[in-house]
Write a protein that holds these residues in place. Structure first.
Motif, PDB file in Angstrom:
ATOM      1  N   ALA A   1     158.576  31.573  83.100  1.00 25.07           N
ATOM      2  CA  ALA A   1     158.692  31.544  84.565  1.00 25.07           C
ATOM      3  C   ALA A   1     159.171  30.116  84.983  1.00 25.07           C
ATOM      4  O   ALA A   1     158.638  29.115  84.305  1.00 25.07           O
ATOM      5  CB  ALA A   1     157.663  32.242  85.075  1.00 25.07           C
ATOM      6  N   ALA A  14     158.540  32.239  94.503  1.00 23.18           N
ATOM      7  CA  ALA A  14     158.928  33.018  93.518  1.00 23.18           C
ATOM      8  C   ALA A  14     159.568  34.449  94.156  1.00 23.18           C
ATOM      9  O   ALA A  14     160.641  34.712  94.063  1.00 23.18           O
ATOM     10  CB  ALA A  14     158.045  33.473  92.516  1.00 23.18           C
ATOM     11  N   TYR A  33     170.069  35.605  88.440  1.00 25.73           N
ATOM     12  CA  TYR A  33     168.801  34.709  88.971  1.00 25.73           C
ATOM     13  C   TYR A  33     169.174  33.430  88.356  1.00 25.73           C
ATOM     14  O   TYR A  33     169.199  32.525  89.053  1.00 25.73           O
ATOM     15  CB  TYR A  33     167.606  35.304  88.574  1.00 25.73           C
ATOM     16  CG  TYR A  33     166.384  34.604  89.172  1.00 25.73           C
ATOM     17  CD1 TYR A  33     165.693  34.921  90.390  1.00 25.73           C
ATOM     18  CD2 TYR A  33     165.825  33.097  88.495  1.00 25.73           C
ATOM     19  CE1 TYR A  33     165.021  34.236  90.897  1.00 25.73           C
ATOM     20  CE2 TYR A  33     165.095  32.608  89.329  1.00 25.73           C
ATOM     21  CZ  TYR A  33     164.420  32.977  90.480  1.00 25.73           C
ATOM     22  OH  TYR A  33     163.203  32.294  91.121  1.00 25.73           O
ATOM     23  N   PHE A  66     159.494  25.442  91.384  1.00 25.72           N
ATOM     24  CA  PHE A  66     159.824  26.021  92.757  1.00 25.72           C
ATOM     25  C   PHE A  66     159.824  25.101  93.699  1.00 25.72           C
ATOM     26  O   PHE A  66     160.752  25.088  94.759  1.00 25.72           O
ATOM     27  CB  PHE A  66     158.778  27.140  92.937  1.00 25.72           C
ATOM     28  CG  PHE A  66     158.940  28.291  92.220  1.00 25.72           C
ATOM     29  CD1 PHE A  66     160.105  29.386  92.109  1.00 25.72           C
ATOM     30  CD2 PHE A  66     157.794  28.830  91.648  1.00 25.72           C
ATOM     31  CE1 PHE A  66     160.323  30.209  91.571  1.00 25.72           C
ATOM     32  CE2 PHE A  66     158.071  30.105  90.628  1.00 25.72           C
ATOM     33  CZ  PHE A  66     159.383  30.709  90.652  1.00 25.72           C
ATOM     34  N   TYR A 112     162.547  40.849  94.348  1.00 22.73           N
ATOM     35  CA  TYR A 112     163.894  41.426  94.280  1.00 22.73           C
ATOM     36  C   TYR A 112     163.795  42.739  94.485  1.00 22.73           C
ATOM     37  O   TYR A 112     164.579  43.288  95.355  1.00 22.73           O
ATOM     38  CB  TYR A 112     164.523  41.067  93.143  1.00 22.73           C
ATOM     39  CG  TYR A 112     165.983  41.618  92.829  1.00 22.73           C
ATOM     40  CD1 TYR A 112     167.027  40.727  93.207  1.00 22.73           C
ATOM     41  CD2 TYR A 112     166.278  42.811  92.318  1.00 22.73           C
ATOM     42  CE1 TYR A 112     168.365  41.029  93.113  1.00 22.73           C
ATOM     43  CE2 TYR A 112     167.549  43.215  92.186  1.00 22.73           C
ATOM     44  CZ  TYR A 112     168.404  42.113  92.302  1.00 22.73           C
ATOM     45  OH  TYR A 112     169.822  42.712  92.005  1.00 22.73           O
ATOM     46  N   CYS A 114     159.253  36.971  91.287  1.00 24.69           N
ATOM     47  CA  CYS A 114     160.709  36.891  91.285  1.00 24.69           C
ATOM     48  C   CYS A 114     161.305  38.168  91.462  1.00 24.69           C
ATOM     49  O   CYS A 114     161.958  38.820  92.168  1.00 24.69           O
ATOM     50  CB  CYS A 114     161.610  36.068  90.435  1.00 24.69           C
ATOM     51  SG  CYS A 114     160.777  34.052  90.398  1.00 24.69           S
ATOM     52  N   TYR A 141     169.680  30.346  90.555  1.00 23.38           N
ATOM     53  CA  TYR A 141     168.806  29.006  90.583  1.00 23.38           C
ATOM     54  C   TYR A 141     168.425  28.156  89.605  1.00 23.38           C
ATOM     55  O   TYR A 141     167.561  27.375  89.658  1.00 23.38           O
ATOM     56  CB  TYR A 141     167.163  29.761  90.745  1.00 23.38           C
ATOM     57  CG  TYR A 141     166.941  30.600  92.085  1.00 23.38           C
ATOM     58  CD1 TYR A 141     167.275  30.059  93.678  1.00 23.38           C
ATOM     59  CD2 TYR A 141     167.032  31.932  92.165  1.00 23.38           C
ATOM     60  CE1 TYR A 141     167.011  30.778  94.783  1.00 23.38           C
ATOM     61  CE2 TYR A 141     167.270  32.810  93.418  1.00 23.38           C
ATOM     62  CZ  TYR A 141     166.947  32.141  94.504  1.00 23.38           C
ATOM     63  OH  TYR A 141     167.159  32.931  95.660  1.00 23.38           O
ATOM     64  N   ARG A 180     160.326  34.862  97.706  1.00 27.34           N
ATOM     65  CA  ARG A 180     161.394  34.443  98.338  1.00 27.34           C
ATOM     66  C   ARG A 180     162.479  34.362  97.641  1.00 27.34           C
ATOM     67  O   ARG A 180     163.554  34.740  98.009  1.00 27.34           O
ATOM     68  CB  ARG A 180     161.054  33.167  99.142  1.00 27.34           C
ATOM     69  CG  ARG A 180     162.053  32.876 100.145  1.00 27.34           C
ATOM     70  CD  ARG A 180     161.802  31.603 100.854  1.00 27.34           C
ATOM     71  NE  ARG A 180     161.945  30.401  99.933  1.00 27.34           N
ATOM     72  CZ  ARG A 180     162.014  28.967 100.001  1.00 27.34           C
ATOM     73  NH1 ARG A 180     161.577  28.927 101.595  1.00 27.34           N
ATOM     74  NH2 ARG A 180     162.424  28.200  99.427  1.00 27.34           N
ATOM     75  N   ASN A 181     162.610  33.721  96.381  1.00 28.64           N
ATOM     76  CA  ASN A 181     163.823  33.585  95.589  1.00 28.64           C
ATOM     77  C   ASN A 181     164.409  34.823  95.196  1.00 28.64           C
ATOM     78  O   ASN A 181     165.491  35.299  95.391  1.00 28.64           O
ATOM     79  CB  ASN A 181     163.495  32.638  94.379  1.00 28.64           C
ATOM     80  CG  ASN A 181     163.426  31.266  94.555  1.00 28.64           C
ATOM     81  OD1 ASN A 181     163.848  30.667  95.835  1.00 28.64           O
ATOM     82  ND2 ASN A 181     163.022  30.473  93.595  1.00 28.64           N
ATOM     83  N   GLY A 182     163.368  36.022  94.835  1.00 29.58           N
ATOM     84  CA  GLY A 182     163.968  37.190  94.362  1.00 29.58           C
ATOM     85  C   GLY A 182     164.494  38.031  95.586  1.00 29.58           C
ATOM     86  O   GLY A 182     165.630  38.666  95.391  1.00 29.58           O
ATOM     87  N   PRO A 203     163.590  34.004  85.928  1.00 28.50           N
ATOM     88  CA  PRO A 203     162.631  34.515  87.094  1.00 28.50           C
ATOM     89  C   PRO A 203     161.345  34.911  86.460  1.00 28.50           C
ATOM     90  O   PRO A 203     161.274  35.103  85.043  1.00 28.50           O
ATOM     91  CB  PRO A 203     163.542  35.968  87.314  1.00 28.50           C
ATOM     92  CG  PRO A 203     164.198  36.095  86.061  1.00 28.50           C
ATOM     93  CD  PRO A 203     164.577  34.763  85.427  1.00 28.50           C
ATOM     94  N   SER A 204     160.438  35.064  87.173  1.00 28.04           N
ATOM     95  CA  SER A 204     159.128  35.550  86.789  1.00 28.04           C
ATOM     96  C   SER A 204     158.893  36.927  87.363  1.00 28.04           C
ATOM     97  O   SER A 204     159.589  37.362  87.945  1.00 28.04           O
ATOM     98  CB  SER A 204     158.104  34.379  87.494  1.00 28.04           C
ATOM     99  OG  SER A 204     158.005  34.562  88.957  1.00 28.04           O
TER     100      SER A 204
END
Length: 401
Positions: free
Chosen positions: A4, A60, A308, A10, A324, A320, A312, A62-64, A316-317
């Motif tokens: 991750a 994390a 992902y 991040f 999503y 993430c 980025y 938020r990114n997903g 992803p973790s």
């Protein structure tokens, strides 16, 4: 959360986004706006801790979530309307989370993806009931999050479910005795530990010592581990976050313990990223449960990882992936409401229609198929992850019962 992105990465990515976009969301204007959804857009809240001690989890998620909404908007949005994400930082604080929630209501959001950690999420859930605001948390595992109203849902499994699942797994593996070490000041850690102890007893497992607590911020666990190891347990249950768990595993090996460690989804990130929190040799043959790992060969999972990384430049973790999927749950429900065409986003009944659509629908997420059966808890599979030759792999998939 295998391989991750670390908190450092991040924060770095967050800083790049803020610098390049003037602090706005990477999708549409974020925060500070007062306009509600109109004929060209639908405003949805996205809240979490993007600064502070637990920012790595909020960033994390938020990114997903942002990735899913970006992909959706790139395809034309929903009913020719773009999704306008009202993205705001609650700094990991329950009072600030309530303030952010009030601001989002003022901004005219029709649903909220959030919150992230359990205590702020509960504060938001309590506040949301009177507004009948649809909430979908990616990661609020505390049981109480959904008890205040039928408007709150989560994409993750719960603390009690994880504890029970891992106790059942221990019994299935043939373990007869166990020890436990946990952060006594953490709601997550205590909740998972309590459920494990209760289920272990029902399965005939006996504890070699009272569960050993420690305080947040502790780094030396040798006293607790010495007490546990003296009882020669078949396994040690360690339901904490990866930063502590890595130190605990390492110190237990230094004390001569050669047995198995079991963990919950807080273990995600214990290897990979900028830092490994325990060595491959020390983790060999240990197990934990979670919803996602990059070492899952499932085609859907691998496509998500590819997308992902393209967005980025990092793997992803677990958080993430859950972000999503939480976004997917919300957007799929909005799509159904828009398809039905009975209400406009400005109508109060629009929110209830979203809640009804979530309750009766399902999504094929990257963490598995998610549906709801009378509560805000998801009915979904859970992975048991193991460590072999320095890598994580899926040991088993536990279907929802």
């Amino acid at each position: 959360m295998a391989n991750a992105m670390s908190r450092r990465n991040f924060v770095k990515l967050s800083g790049i986004a803020a610098a390049g976009l003037g602090g706005a969301s990477i999708l549409t204007a974020c925060g500070g706006g007062s306009s509600s959804s109109d004929d060209s857009s639908i405003k949805v809240g996205l809240m979490g801790p993007y600064s502070g001690d637990v920012a790595q989890y909020g960033l994390a998620v938020r990114n997903g979530a942002q990735l899913y909404v970006k992909q959706l908007n790139d395809k034309g949005g929903i009913n020719n309307k773009k999704i306008d994400l009202d993205t705001q930082d609650e700094k990991g604080d329950a009072t600030e989370a309530k303030n952010v929630y009030d601001k989002m209501v003022e901004d005219g959001v029709v649903a909220i993806i959030g919150d992230v950690t359990s205590t702020p999420s509960i504060a938001v859930a309590q506040a949301s009931v009177n507004d009948n605001m649809p909430l979908v948390s990616a990661s609020a595992t505390a049981a109480d999050f959904i008890k205040y109203g039928k408007n709150a849902f989560r994409a993750c499994i719960t603390d009690p479910y994880q504890g029970k699942l891992m106790a059942d797994f221990a019994a299935k593996q043939g373990y007869k005795t166990y020890g436990a070490i946990f952060n006594s000041g953490g709601d997550y850690e205590v909740g998972v530990k309590d459920a494990f102890v209760k289920e272990a007893k029902s399965k005939g497992l006996s504890s070699v010592a009272d569960p050993q607590g420690y305080s947040a911020g502790d780094t030396d666990f040798k006293a607790q581990l010495t007490t546990i190891i003296s009882g020669n347990p078949d396994c040690i249950f360690c339901p904490n976050y990866y930063q502590d768990d890595g130190k605990i595993v390492t110190q237990a090996r230094q004390l001569g313990y050669k047995g198995v460690f079991l963990g919950a989804d807080g273990w995600s990130n214990i290897v990979g990223g900028d830092q490994d929190y325990a060595s491959a040799a020390d983790l060999e043959g240990c197990y934990y449960d979670c919803s996602f790992t990059v070492n899952n060969d499932d085609e859907k999972v691998q496509q998500f990882i590819k997308d992902y990384k393209a967005e980025y430049n990092a793997d992803p973790s677990n958080f993430c992936a859950l972000g999503y999927d939480a976004a997917m749950v919300v957007m799929t429900a909005i799509e159904q409401v828009e398809k039905d065409g009975k209400y406009k986003p400005s109508d109060d009944d629009y929110k209830q229609a979203i809640i009804d659509a979530i309750s009766s629908g399902s999504v094929d997420g990257v963490t598995g198929t998610i549906k709801y059966d009378g509560t805000g808890d998801p009915v979904k599979p859970t992975l048991v992850i193991t460590f072999k030759d320095g890598k994580e792999s899926v040991f088993d998939t536990i279907e929802a019962s």
